[in-house]
Design a protein around this motif. Structure first.
Motif, short mmCIF file in Angstrom:
data_model
loop_
_atom_site.label_atom_id
_atom_site.label_comp_id
_atom_site.label_asym_id
_atom_site.label_seq_id
_atom_site.Cartn_x
_atom_site.Cartn_y
_atom_site.Cartn_z
N VAL A 180 27.57 -19.67 97.39
CA VAL A 180 26.18 -19.81 96.93
C VAL A 180 25.78 -21.28 96.94
O VAL A 180 24.70 -21.66 97.40
CB VAL A 180 26.03 -19.25 95.51
CG1 VAL A 180 24.60 -19.45 95.01
CG2 VAL A 180 26.43 -17.79 95.46
N LYS A 181 26.67 -22.10 96.44
CA LYS A 181 26.41 -23.53 96.37
C LYS A 181 26.08 -24.05 97.78
O LYS A 181 25.09 -24.77 97.98
CB LYS A 181 27.67 -24.23 95.83
CG LYS A 181 27.40 -25.54 95.16
CD LYS A 181 28.67 -26.33 94.89
CE LYS A 181 29.54 -25.79 93.77
NZ LYS A 181 30.57 -26.78 93.36
N LYS B 25 25.01 -22.36 100.33
CA LYS B 25 23.76 -21.79 100.81
C LYS B 25 22.55 -22.55 100.23
O LYS B 25 21.57 -22.83 100.93
CB LYS B 25 23.71 -20.33 100.34
CG LYS B 25 22.75 -19.44 101.09
CD LYS B 25 23.08 -17.97 100.77
CE LYS B 25 21.86 -17.08 100.96
NZ LYS B 25 22.10 -15.72 100.43
N MET B 26 22.64 -22.87 98.96
CA MET B 26 21.52 -23.55 98.32
C MET B 26 21.37 -24.97 98.86
O MET B 26 20.26 -25.45 99.09
CB MET B 26 21.72 -23.57 96.80
CG MET B 26 21.61 -22.18 96.18
SD MET B 26 21.96 -22.19 94.40
CE MET B 26 20.40 -22.80 93.78
N LEU B 27 22.48 -25.64 99.03
CA LEU B 27 22.42 -27.00 99.58
C LEU B 27 21.79 -26.97 100.97
O LEU B 27 20.92 -27.80 101.29
CB LEU B 27 23.83 -27.61 99.66
CG LEU B 27 24.41 -28.10 98.33
CD1 LEU B 27 25.90 -28.41 98.48
CD2 LEU B 27 23.67 -29.34 97.83
N GLU C 218 19.78 -24.76 102.19
CA GLU C 218 18.36 -24.43 102.06
C GLU C 218 17.51 -25.66 101.75
O GLU C 218 16.42 -25.81 102.28
CB GLU C 218 18.21 -23.39 100.94
CG GLU C 218 16.79 -23.09 100.50
CD GLU C 218 16.13 -21.98 101.30
OE1 GLU C 218 16.87 -21.19 101.91
OE2 GLU C 218 14.88 -21.93 101.35
N ILE C 219 18.01 -26.53 100.91
CA ILE C 219 17.19 -27.68 100.53
C ILE C 219 17.50 -28.90 101.39
O ILE C 219 16.92 -29.96 101.19
CB ILE C 219 17.36 -28.03 99.03
CG1 ILE C 219 18.80 -28.38 98.70
CG2 ILE C 219 16.88 -26.88 98.18
CD1 ILE C 219 18.99 -28.72 97.22
N PHE D 98 20.37 -30.64 101.76
CA PHE D 98 21.29 -31.66 101.25
C PHE D 98 22.68 -31.40 101.81
O PHE D 98 23.05 -30.25 102.05
CB PHE D 98 21.37 -31.62 99.72
CG PHE D 98 20.18 -32.23 99.03
CD1 PHE D 98 19.11 -32.75 99.75
CD2 PHE D 98 20.13 -32.29 97.64
CE1 PHE D 98 18.01 -33.31 99.10
CE2 PHE D 98 19.04 -32.85 96.98
CZ PHE D 98 17.98 -33.35 97.71
N ILE E 10 26.18 -32.27 96.71
CA ILE E 10 25.50 -32.48 95.44
C ILE E 10 25.37 -33.96 95.14
O ILE E 10 24.44 -34.40 94.45
CB ILE E 10 26.26 -31.71 94.33
CG1 ILE E 10 25.91 -30.23 94.48
CG2 ILE E 10 25.88 -32.22 92.95
CD1 ILE E 10 26.53 -29.31 93.50
N ILE F 202 21.99 -35.53 95.32
CA ILE F 202 21.05 -35.43 94.20
C ILE F 202 21.16 -36.63 93.28
O ILE F 202 20.19 -37.07 92.69
CB ILE F 202 21.30 -34.12 93.41
CG1 ILE F 202 21.07 -32.91 94.31
CG2 ILE F 202 20.43 -34.06 92.17
CD1 ILE F 202 21.44 -31.59 93.68
#
Lengths: 502, 461, 461, 502
Positions: free
Chosen positions: C18-19, C21-23, C25-26, C28, C31, C34
């Motif tokens: 999930v981590k 996938k989210m990265l 998507e945005i 990045f 982390i 950020i």
């Protein structure tokens, strides 16, 4: 809420809780543990359970919990014969204490003296209430208590060498379906005494039915009509004269506590639903307890063990000569015993009697009000109801086409509920209300107002009733699917298979 | 009634002025009018001998005083199992099963109780994944009831009357099965092998016949060791035209194969290990599972909740599958009987499985096996103490103290004095085994707990 | 981060896939992107010295082990009070305040949180009946805060700066008031009479002036005795143009007159006696009450929930009364400050009052007085032991051990060894009283508890 | 539910619970107890509380509880800056144990060693997280922690003889209203540093504002915009150079655990909201805890007492030389300390850092998605958000006339909620979202979908948004009543008086 099925919440990699880790030294000593299993017993692939974080599991179940109309939320007087009374919150605190929840049934007796004392004392109280001589708390519900009664009946006649001969079990149509069903499991032939025009079991008919084949007569009094059979002693006399036993279904005992007892009415055994009459919450349908009491003569037939007291310490008595064996693991459902014990102590002798009186008063008040609703009636003898009444919407149906199922669904829109009746529907278009002692007059009035309103709707605009529910989170289910083997889905995996896009 | 100015807190309408108002409304002069039908000779004359009412605070003190006479398995170190087992109960389970909505609900319809139907449907679905079968029922009273009903189902399907039951099951369960299946069915015990605790295949073969309705065995067995011949037993049963019923501890199914995959036609077991506290035996709750075969489905006495479409496109609805099977619909002509059983524990088991997930179930199973093997090994290293069976086991195992010259009873008494509840004494039910005790070790036991036990026994002997 | 295949149960998106996938998507790559704005020299380089994570079961064992090092007031007999008191908590209170809806809610609007607004409005209304006034606020932190704010309200209304405060209040409360009202207001203590514990009227008269914003006293006083001159004090204050603020123990108001009826302009107190467990002092919760006078209402810093009509005829709605007073609306130009305080205890106090009703409140107050008088009497009958003040008292009273030759400290140590928590030692804060202790007796104490105390002290001396 | 106000449920003669009776011997000894009171202190008439049976009280509160959208029920990411994270249920079990609930604050220290140990250990953990040297758990919320900071600032300057001179307290417009409000209570003049065009406090402006009158500079970082001020150390240096103290509001610490600390950024003190960052449930608004940490130099100023450890036993240290006294009774809110202790132990150092990282990841994911919604924007610098963002519906309002209040009410129809912003609205038509680490991606997507849907509605059919809520149990309140002294009703008794039919 329009909450998905829990499998749909799965996200691989999430988890709801971690398992306590195994200490390294253990791993060093024994390795991976599972290699000891032969290959044939090793699970090949993990079960297809969902993977969900803890908070989301809580959110899912908390949401669907709000779609359950528990008796803490509504005026639950519509569960006729099922007595949804108040279950005091203090008792929930007791049963959730580790002092109850973390006991193992095979602990040394010296370490569970508190539990045994409460069990024994509750036995004494139930003896006072019933006149019986000994109680077992092993049966896990009313149905299992009925089964236990049937088992004792069989064992009793077997012990007397009449096991084969006495194979008829007499009951009534108003009895709980489990009455007949459990006796049938024990191999009895079921004989029904018909009801007379006033709703009483027909005494003359009974006289014609008893014989040397009669094993037992089982009956509730009052039955689910709420009508007390004042000639009950004559019934039990007839059965005894024929050599049969008499079993009292006391599911409807709530109006009788401290008023009249099983013993004087001539019964050899009886049972109380602790989860109804003695205020144990129903918990969506158990765990529960059907406490069974018997006369001294039948005590050796009870399922064992039984708690006893030698004046100093409480202990289990295991030498029951003619015991039917067991019906539920260990001792039944001790948390139910604890709750009932606490409930009785919170009321005392006077309070128990007040329970009965007010339960009857509430019922007669409700009865009085409901008979004023257009389309509603209460078949059989007028008046003379104790703690519940089985009503009928027959007139309403004839006048408007609206059935008891329609009204039932419409009641949901007012956050109320009622139950119709057991099958078969001896009373047509039935609904059965039992207000218990737990609801205030204002609440009874509110319930009646909803019924009155729906009756008006039925006469003025029947469609609104027929198409109910309108305010539920769920809409009408296509029920035919549930009876078709090709379409029914009893689990999510079956649903996925049967609805798979080809 | 006693004269009092205020209502009992549990009985609102016992308030004198309300009582009066209601009586007036219905035209009765007193409550006695309601009881007019009860003949004088049946009326209870004296007051019941039940202590007078306690107020809530008094009750709290009184009951707590009594409960404090109990010593819990948390205050001591307990190795008791034998049908009721100590397992880790995630707080989530208690959170959900104490929600008043679930706790106080009973028998609503699928509209106002949609959540109850959904929660039980989900429980069925979750257990189904564990046992790898498509049908699971709403919970029965306990495992013994589940087994009894499974056997009756088998008898109805096969129209036969003999049940062959492994001797290696809980003695109480055998009593329950016998009572539940008599008088029309007969129960015959099958021996187990003294070396391994597994079913004696020769004895089984000898007893299988054209009358055999079902063969029932458990895995893991009551005496702890696993049954390695599951497929063979199933094959033998099937060859004889009988149905194979297997009882299982569901917490083992993260690492152990489901009986469905070695021939079981009906699987049953107890849900208590899945997130339910022991409650002095009140946590027991049974389940039955089968394939989605109408022949089997139609023999369930229990309610079976199904998912179905509603009027609204895409919305899930829930309801009773094949309701007409049940005694609710057909009384004595239905399948056995149905009624209140243990629904709340079913919901709880569902919450447990959803929380644990596939990885949790694997890890907990593996961890249990590691700990129990460690315990057995450490105990066996005490002189005179040995593991009884030479077979793999899951969480329970039999320890033989015969060589120590002490009885299990004496050893357990000595352990109790040290705050340890020793294993279940088997000498009454299995005298042939000698001085044996059944020890249970699960994920709740730390290495320190086990080492404490070993040290204690060493010091006692 | 550490490499792990599964998410922490509390952190769903820590699941590696999930981590990722989210990265993606945005846009990045990690982390760390950020945190690009945090300069290297401000980044924490080493790992924090905090023990590694415990699984839930380990945590349960660990925390329970620590908690078992605590000895509770239920396991012992406790006579401790002094601002936090043992009272009977009906199970209903815990049932409601543990409902997840109330427990996990925060700052919703009157539409999705209608129940929260209603519950707090009802709490205000119920306490209003107890104090016989028309305005009550959403709870403050505790009584000390309520008193502090009441005094600041009085200063704003009178535009004066001197506060006269009875010396007979909890020493900690005085510290809180002093810190809260400094630097712009001054606090002057008023003596109490040595004989009765009541306010010294002469001292009050001497200190009243044109600068006096408010006079504050309590009833019952901290040292237990009741203040019999309430009306006189109020009259003196009013004559000087000052506001009369009275602190009160709300559980006394079933039998004692509300200060509103002997001249109080503002009443405050602690809600903890009303259904809240002591929680080691975490149960404290304050309230302020006034008449429905806009001059006063507009000076409350707290939220005040009001009832109002909605679009739908006959429907109740709820909302904030005069929100523009608050610092939420006006920051430093609002009245003091507002924020999270103790809402759940307010709701609980409401449940308590609704459950107890008028009769319950009268009975509990009377029962407390009877028990405490019995205890004082029995204790005074021990040679050398005497009640300090010759004045009526409610639930607390001062016992003087000076004549016994023993210190309170020694006596309490000896009592502790017998499982009794003796009264609060007053020697530090009130050395002028000699060897005195403040005993608290309420409805939770049985006669047996009191007799046990008396016997224990007798045996110690 | 359309539940009455509780007074309307009253039925004289009912009662919810009974009071423990007084033993006869006590009555014999002391009489009626109340006669000891002078007549002026005897209550003349009973309080006009309602009379309700226990079950109905439960039903009332259970029903209205279902009208509260707690974070166990919805995707509570809309409480920007208020971090509604998951509060583990196991921790609730701990605090409800008698071992916590039944402790008295003045018990002998030897009887509360467990509680003291947890308090002391949590202090150590917070020191690790912040770099500060000592924590007090006395403040009962963030607001009270802010007040405590202001009190320490004042006492500090007083102790140095500059109490009168240093009366200016510098803060920002994005700070919590209580920041300015509590400092004002402590007599400070509030000075605001403006934000620059990127949303950062303006460093040059600060330089112009500090002087020998500067008592302190208080700031959050990130502020409620979610933008981290990377030059923070320069700010604190400027203030220190002017002789002022630097106070760190760590309400927004959730994205920083294990990443960066107060110490290195140059702060003299900071506080954490245990009820936000450390997972104590908000409980409708407290009880809560704002744990305040200070450098060694400021430790003697803390409110007392403080828990300390001598290597063997835990004890209270009471001799704090310059203590401001106390801010909350006893030791604050110990159940919050216990919950936070348990939460930290369930995560460990790695887990805490994962909390921060995922909170930021979630926020950036959400930020990315929301910027794609028509009419929504996030003012100030693009990108560079940590754990929350303050968004704006300004464009939506300009395009459609729909305001942030309209959208807020409409969100309720989807069982979601958001909070706008503190006042004044520096960002126009604001809404502030802080997803924390507790919600899954799917839940964030669901929330975004609701906002997207409403934006569409606003552009296509704005009336439906403006007239919301449509699915709430309550309808739009006539708010003007609440601001009118002649009409407002703060209690039921006031309502009865003001609405009495003449």
């Amino acid at each position: 809420w329009d909450e998905p099925v829990i499998f749909e919440l799965s996200q691989p990699g999430e988890r709801g809780v971690e398992v306590p880790p195994v200490e390294p030294q253990i791993v060093e000593t024994v390795g991976d543990g599972i290699s000891s299993l032969p290959d044939s017993l090793l699970r090949k692939k993990r079960p297809n359970l969902p993977e969900i974080s803890q908070y989301r599991v809580i959110r899912h179940y908390s949401r669907i919990s709000q779609e359950v109309l528990g008796s803490d939320f509504n005026v639950e007087i519509g569960q006729g014969t099922c007595t949804m009374k108040y279950s005091p919150k203090i008792n929930e605190r007791f049963v959730r204490s580790p002092k109850m929840a973390e006991l193992h049934p095979l602990q040394d007796e010296s370490t569970v003296q508190g539990m045994l004392e409460m069990t024994y004392q509750l036995d004494l109280y139930l003896r006072e209430i019933s006149g019986m001589d000994k109680f077992s708390f092993q049966p896990g519900s009313g149905t299992q208590a009925l089964f236990t009664q049937a088992s004792i009946v069989r064992k009793y006649h077997e012990a007397r060498g009449e096991g084969e001969q006495r194979n008829e079990f007499i009951t009534t149509h108003f009895s709980h379906p489990s009455q007949a069903a459990t006796a049938a499991v024990k191999g009895f032939k079921i004989i029904y005494v018909p009801a007379d025009e006033n709703g009483y079991p027909d005494l003359e008919a009974l006289k014609g039915l008893v014989s040397e084949r009669t094993a037992a007569f089982a009956v509730a009094n009052p039955e689910d009509t709420g009508i007390y059979n004042s000639r009950i002693k004559e019934f039990t006399d007839v059965v005894h004269a024929a050599g049969g036993l008499c079993c009292y279904d006391q599911a409807n005992a709530n109006g009788l506590l401290g008023i009249t007892r099983a013993l004087e009415a001539g019964f050899d055994m009886c049972f109380f639903n602790l989860h109804k009459t003695f205020s144990v919450p129903h918990a969506c349908g158990g765990p529960a307890t059907g406490a069974i009491g018997v006369t001294a003569e039948l005590a050796p037939f009870l399922p064992g063990p039984i708690v006893d007291f030698d004046g100093e310490r409480y202990f289990y008595k295991r030498d029951l000569k003619n015991s039917i064996g067991k019906v539920r693991s260990f001792y039944g459902v001790p948390p139910a015993v604890l709750r009932s014990y606490a409930w009785v102590r919170a009321l005392g002798a006077d309070g128990l009697r007040e329970v009965a009186e007010i339960a009857c008063l509430n019922n007669n008040y409700l009865y009085h009000k409901i008979l004023q609703i257009r389309g509603a009636s209460a078949p059989y003898i007028q008046g003379r109801r104790l703690e519940q009444v089985r009503y009928s919407w027959q007139q309403l149906k004839e006048d408007t086409g609206v059935t008891t199922y329609d009204v039932q669904r419409r009641m949901i829109d007012f956050a109320h509920h009622y139950w119709t009746s057991h099958h078969p529907y001896v009373v047509p278009e039935p609904f059965t209300l039992e207000p218990t002692e737990s609801y205030s007059m204002a609440e009874l009035d509110e319930y009646v107002a909803a019924l009155t309103h729906i009756s008006q709707e039925a006469y003025e605009n029947p469609e609104i009733v027929k198409t109910a529910p309108h305010n539920s989170t769920g809409h009408r289910v296509l029920e035919s699917v549930l009876d078709d083997p090709d379409q029914w889905c009893i689990t999510w995996r079956a649903y996925l298979k049967k609805t798979a896009q080809g | 009634m006693s004269v009092q100015r205020y209502a009992h807190p549990y009985i609102p309408n016992s308030a004198p002025e309300v009582k009066e108002k209601m009586l007036t409304e219905i035209g009765f002069s007193s409550i006695e009018d309601i009881y007019a039908d009860i003949p004088g000779e049946l009326r209870l004359q004296e007051k019941m001998n039940i202590p007078k009412a306690l107020t809530e605070y008094e009750l709290e003190r009184h009951v707590n005083q009594l409960m404090n006479k109990n010593q819990t398995t948390k205050e001591n170190i307990s190795f008791l199992g034998a049908g009721c087992w100590p397992h880790f109960v995630p707080a989530v389970c208690d959170e959900i099963n104490s929600r008043a909505e679930f706790l106080t609900a009973y028998a609503g319809e699928p509209y106002e109780d949609k959540g109850r139907f959904q929660a039980l449907f989900e429980y069925q679905s979750l257990v189904a994944e564990l046992v790898d079968m498509d049908v699971v029922n709403v919970p029965t009273f306990d495992w013994a009831q589940a087994a009894s009903t499974a056997l009756r189902m088998a008898a109805r399907i096969t129209k036969r009357t003999e049940l062959l039951v492994s001797k290696n099951i809980h003695p109480d369960k055998l009593l329950i099965i016998k009572n539940y299946t008599s008088p029309d069915l007969t129960v015959t015990s099958i021996d187990f092998e003294n070396e391994t605790g597994s079913l004696d295949l020769n004895d089984l073969k000898a007893k299988l016949s054209v009358d055999t309705a079902a063969v029932y065995f458990e895995n893991p067995t009551f005496l702890g060791s696993v049954e390695v011949n599951g497929q063979m037993i199933a094959d033998l049963a099937h060859a004889a035209g009988a149905i194979c019923v297997v009882g299982v501890d569901p917490i083992s199914l993260g690492v152990m194969e489901s009986p469905a995959n070695y021939g079981a036609d009906i699987v049953c077991g107890d849900l208590q290990p899945l997130g339910v506290h022991m409650h002095y035996g009140g946590g027991q709750s049974g389940f039955i599972a089968t394939h989605d075969d109408p022949t089997y489905v139609m023999e369930y006495p229990s309610r079976l909740f199904g998912i179905a479409p509603t009027e609204v496109e895409g919305e899930y609805g829930f309801g009773d599958v094949a309701y007409d099977r049940t005694s609710f619909a057909k009384r004595e002509k239905g399948k056995e009987s149905v009624g209140t059983q243990t629904a709340l524990w079913g919901i709880t088991a569902g919450v447990y499985l959803a929380t644990m997930g596939p990885v949790g179930m694997e890890e907990v199973g593996q961890g249990i096996m590691q700990r129990s093997q460690y315990a057995a090994k450490q105990l066996s290293s005490i002189p005179g103490v040995e593991a009884k069976f030479a077979a793999p086991f899951f969480k329970e195992f039999v320890i033989d103290f015969s060589q120590t010259g002490k009885t299990v009873k004496d050893i357990n008494a000595a352990l109790l004095a040290k705050g340890i509840f020793g294993g279940v004494d088997l000498t009454e039910h299995y005298p042939e085994l000698g001085q044996c005790a059944l020890y249970c070790v699960t994920e709740v036991h730390t290495q320190e707990d086990i080492d404490t036990l070993v040290a204690a026994i060493t010091s006692i002997l």
